[in-house]
Design a protein around this motif. Sequence first.
Motif, short mmCIF file in Angstrom:
data_model
loop_
_atom_site.label_atom_id
_atom_site.label_comp_id
_atom_site.label_asym_id
_atom_site.label_seq_id
_atom_site.Cartn_x
_atom_site.Cartn_y
_atom_site.Cartn_z
N ALA A 45 7.28 10.80 -8.86
CA ALA A 45 5.93 10.66 -8.31
C ALA A 45 6.08 10.37 -6.83
N ILE A 46 4.96 10.41 -6.13
CA ILE A 46 4.98 10.13 -4.69
C ILE A 46 3.98 9.04 -4.38
N ALA A 47 4.39 8.06 -3.60
CA ALA A 47 3.50 6.99 -3.17
C ALA A 47 2.97 7.39 -1.79
N LEU A 48 3.17 6.57 -0.79
CA LEU A 48 2.89 6.95 0.60
C LEU A 48 4.19 6.80 1.36
N GLY A 49 4.81 7.91 1.67
CA GLY A 49 6.14 7.87 2.28
C GLY A 49 7.22 7.79 1.21
N TRP A 50 7.20 6.73 0.42
CA TRP A 50 8.19 6.55 -0.63
C TRP A 50 8.00 7.56 -1.76
N HIS A 51 9.12 8.00 -2.33
CA HIS A 51 9.11 8.70 -3.61
C HIS A 51 9.38 7.68 -4.70
N ILE A 52 8.84 7.93 -5.87
CA ILE A 52 9.04 7.05 -7.02
C ILE A 52 9.87 7.80 -8.04
N VAL A 53 11.12 7.37 -8.20
CA VAL A 53 12.05 8.01 -9.14
C VAL A 53 11.98 7.28 -10.47
N LYS A 54 11.72 8.02 -11.52
CA LYS A 54 11.59 7.43 -12.85
C LYS A 54 12.90 7.59 -13.60
N ARG A 55 13.43 6.46 -14.09
CA ARG A 55 14.70 6.46 -14.80
C ARG A 55 14.48 6.66 -16.30
N PRO A 56 15.47 7.18 -17.01
CA PRO A 56 15.32 7.41 -18.46
C PRO A 56 14.98 6.14 -19.24
N ASN A 57 15.44 4.97 -18.75
CA ASN A 57 15.16 3.71 -19.44
C ASN A 57 13.79 3.13 -19.11
N GLY A 58 13.00 3.85 -18.31
CA GLY A 58 11.66 3.39 -17.97
C GLY A 58 11.56 2.70 -16.62
N ASP A 59 12.72 2.34 -16.04
CA ASP A 59 12.70 1.72 -14.72
C ASP A 59 12.24 2.73 -13.67
N GLN A 60 11.73 2.21 -12.55
CA GLN A 60 11.30 3.05 -11.45
C GLN A 60 11.89 2.52 -10.14
N MET A 115 0.82 -1.21 0.00
CA MET A 115 0.00 0.00 0.00
C MET A 115 0.86 1.26 0.00
N THR A 116 2.07 1.17 0.52
CA THR A 116 2.95 2.36 0.54
C THR A 116 3.65 2.55 -0.79
N GLN A 117 3.62 1.57 -1.67
CA GLN A 117 4.42 1.60 -2.90
C GLN A 117 3.68 2.17 -4.10
N ASN A 118 2.37 2.25 -4.03
CA ASN A 118 1.57 2.65 -5.19
C ASN A 118 1.52 4.17 -5.33
N LYS A 119 1.63 4.64 -6.55
CA LYS A 119 1.63 6.07 -6.83
C LYS A 119 0.33 6.72 -6.36
N THR A 120 0.45 7.83 -5.65
CA THR A 120 -0.72 8.58 -5.21
C THR A 120 -0.76 9.99 -5.78
N PHE A 121 0.40 10.47 -6.30
CA PHE A 121 0.42 11.82 -6.87
C PHE A 121 1.60 11.93 -7.84
N GLU A 122 1.33 12.52 -9.00
CA GLU A 122 2.37 12.75 -10.01
C GLU A 122 3.00 14.11 -9.76
N VAL A 123 4.28 14.13 -9.44
CA VAL A 123 4.97 15.40 -9.18
C VAL A 123 5.44 16.03 -10.49
N ASN A 124 6.18 15.27 -11.29
CA ASN A 124 6.62 15.70 -12.61
C ASN A 124 6.99 14.45 -13.42
N LYS A 125 7.57 14.63 -14.58
CA LYS A 125 7.86 13.49 -15.45
C LYS A 125 8.92 12.56 -14.87
N ASN A 126 9.69 13.05 -13.90
CA ASN A 126 10.76 12.24 -13.32
C ASN A 126 10.46 11.74 -11.91
#
Length: 361
Positions: free
Chosen positions: A294-309, A281-292
């Motif tokens: 996003a924010i889940a719950l607590g965790w930030h989601i960093v998007k890599r140029p190759n598509g990895d997160q 539940m903490t890992q799922n995206k809850t808000f898109e910050v910018n193209k690079n």
Amino acid sequence: MIKRLFLPLFFVFHISAIPQSNTNLKNDNLPHDFIETVFDGVKFFPEKTELSFALISSGEINFIGLSRTADTLSRLNNKDRIFEIGSVTKVFTATLLNHIVQSQNLSLDDPINDYIQIKLDADTLISFKNLANHTSGLPRLPSNLNLSKVDPNNPYKNYDDKKLKSYLTKDIDLINTPGTSYLYSNLGAGTLGYILCEITKQSYEQLLQNHIFSKYKMQNSTTKISNVKENLVGGLNANGNLTPNWNLNAMVAAGGIYSNTDDLSKFVMAQFDDSDKLLTMTQNKTFEVNKNLAIALGWHIVKRPNGDQYLWHNGGTGGYTSSIAIDLKNQKAVIILSNVSAFHPKKSNIDKLTFEILKDL
């Protein structure tokens, strides 16, 4: 099931020059170019800097400890040594929120106003999710915490629940409408922790011990310095001198946990278990910050140029800097704990190291 690799502690390399024969270490189970990467990252840090790494890949955990003395980085076994983890604490606060959501039939979108005894000084409703993903509109710090008048070596120690309640009932000044913008807020995380304690009638320490640390066998993690003082790595200020540990007081849920790489590796390994709903539940995206980002719950989601997160969070206090990055898809992760001050001009090298090592795992 989990294999821990305990490496030799005698390897030493010099900052002034790295002998070519010591840069590859093929038989030492270190990732490719690890030594060169670490050298570039830590050569600016002060005397007595200590770093503790946990490198996780394919179900194995590789613990590496380094300390700096004069012009030398030496290997040591410090997986059990305790550091302040700073804002990585926010991931644990979000995890506690998920526990309470599951156990008390609460919704992430519920307004916090319905669950506390005090009346917030704001017309706009703030949800639990807003506090956990930094979209509450609350500023980074409360206006009644005057940084010009606090002890700079321990800035939060006198900011207690009474002052937090005073802010919430009299002085709330929302910068954005809740849910519309990302604004990183220590105040939001501290407020979330305060509310979770109010709901459960337990302290933040009790909640952590009962629902996270015991579950994941994190026996040396705590918010109480008295529990770990004998095994604590001394924090260094920006000049490399010993500095007091921070007492987060009412803001404990924003950055008050002490831990080590051994305990944190257990928590990170559990992130790969899809059946653990408390963590997924903490890992799922809850808000898109910018193209690079996003924010889940607590965790930030960093998007890599190759598509990895990557899931990621870092932390910093007066005497410590930490960083954790997790590649869920490939089940790899890097944890770095250090006694490098968050005010050191090169402290961002800890984050750079985290992502560079993860890329090479």
